[in-house]
Design a protein around this motif. Structure first.
Motif, PDB file in Angstrom:
ATOM      1  N   HIS A  95      29.923  -9.154 -53.827  1.00 43.87           N
ATOM      2  CA  HIS A  95      30.739 -10.353 -53.650  1.00 43.87           C
ATOM      3  C   HIS A  95      30.665 -11.242 -54.887  1.00 43.87           C
ATOM      4  N   GLU A 102      32.351 -15.555 -51.486  1.00 44.84           N
ATOM      5  CA  GLU A 102      31.455 -16.546 -50.897  1.00 44.84           C
ATOM      6  C   GLU A 102      31.816 -17.906 -51.496  1.00 44.84           C
ATOM      7  N   GLU A 146      23.312 -11.709 -59.330  1.00 45.09           N
ATOM      8  CA  GLU A 146      22.257 -11.486 -58.355  1.00 45.09           C
ATOM      9  C   GLU A 146      22.237 -10.008 -58.003  1.00 45.09           C
ATOM     10  N   HIS A 199      27.813 -17.139 -58.848  1.00 47.02           N
ATOM     11  CA  HIS A 199      27.184 -15.852 -59.140  1.00 47.02           C
ATOM     12  C   HIS A 199      28.089 -14.698 -58.755  1.00 47.02           C
ATOM     13  N   CYS A 223      30.785 -15.496 -55.867  1.00 48.91           N
ATOM     14  CA  CYS A 223      30.545 -16.792 -55.229  1.00 48.91           C
ATOM     15  C   CYS A 223      31.081 -17.912 -56.098  1.00 48.91           C
TER      16      CYS A 223
END
Ligand code: CO
Length: 134
Positions: free
Chosen positions: A79, A130, A54, A7, A81
């Motif tokens: 961020h 992440e 997200e 994501h 991921c």
């Protein structure tokens, strides 16, 4: 080692308004807001064929994204991921290359109930990364 883009997380001041932008202007399928009290965010998941966005709004006084939103009041990419098959092996490799891991590199349970680590944006080209064990 690096796998699928799981994501992209975007911090926003108002997650319902942000979800409406993705739904109405981009025709995206968006979830209802989900309050993740333990993580200090309310999240809307935007489904895409190959990944997810997200949208995150701060939740509670100690939200980890509060300072980011103070610096970026209109919102911004917080961020990205990536999935990895073996987080322990990934951390070992990162350490061996001198990559900076936030905290001690001990995996924590992330917002999806899976082990994650965060990598330092000063090392990763200005981007908070992440890694999630998939
Ligand atoms: Co995330």
């Amino acid at each position: 080692m690096i796998g699928r883009l799981n994501h992209v997380a975007i911090a926003v001041p108002d997650v319902e308004a942000a979800a409406a932008v993705y739904r109405d202007s981009l025709g995206a399928t968006v979830s209802a807001p989900v309050a993740l009290g333990e993580h200090g965010v309310t999240v809307v998941f935007v489904d895409m064929p190959n990944s997810k966005i997200e949208l995150m709004e701060p939740l509670g006084a100690d939200s980890p994204i509060a300072a980011f939103l103070e610096r970026n009041p209109a919102g911004g990419v917080h961020h990205v991921c990536f999935e990895v098959a073996d987080l322990g092996a990934a951390v070992e490799r990162l350490r061996s290359t001198g990559a900076r891991i936030i905290g001690r590199g001990e995996p924590k349970i992330g917002a999806h109930g899976k082990p994650v680590v965060f990598l330092h944006p000063k090392y990763f080209l200005g981007t908070l990364v992440e890694l999630e064990e998939a």
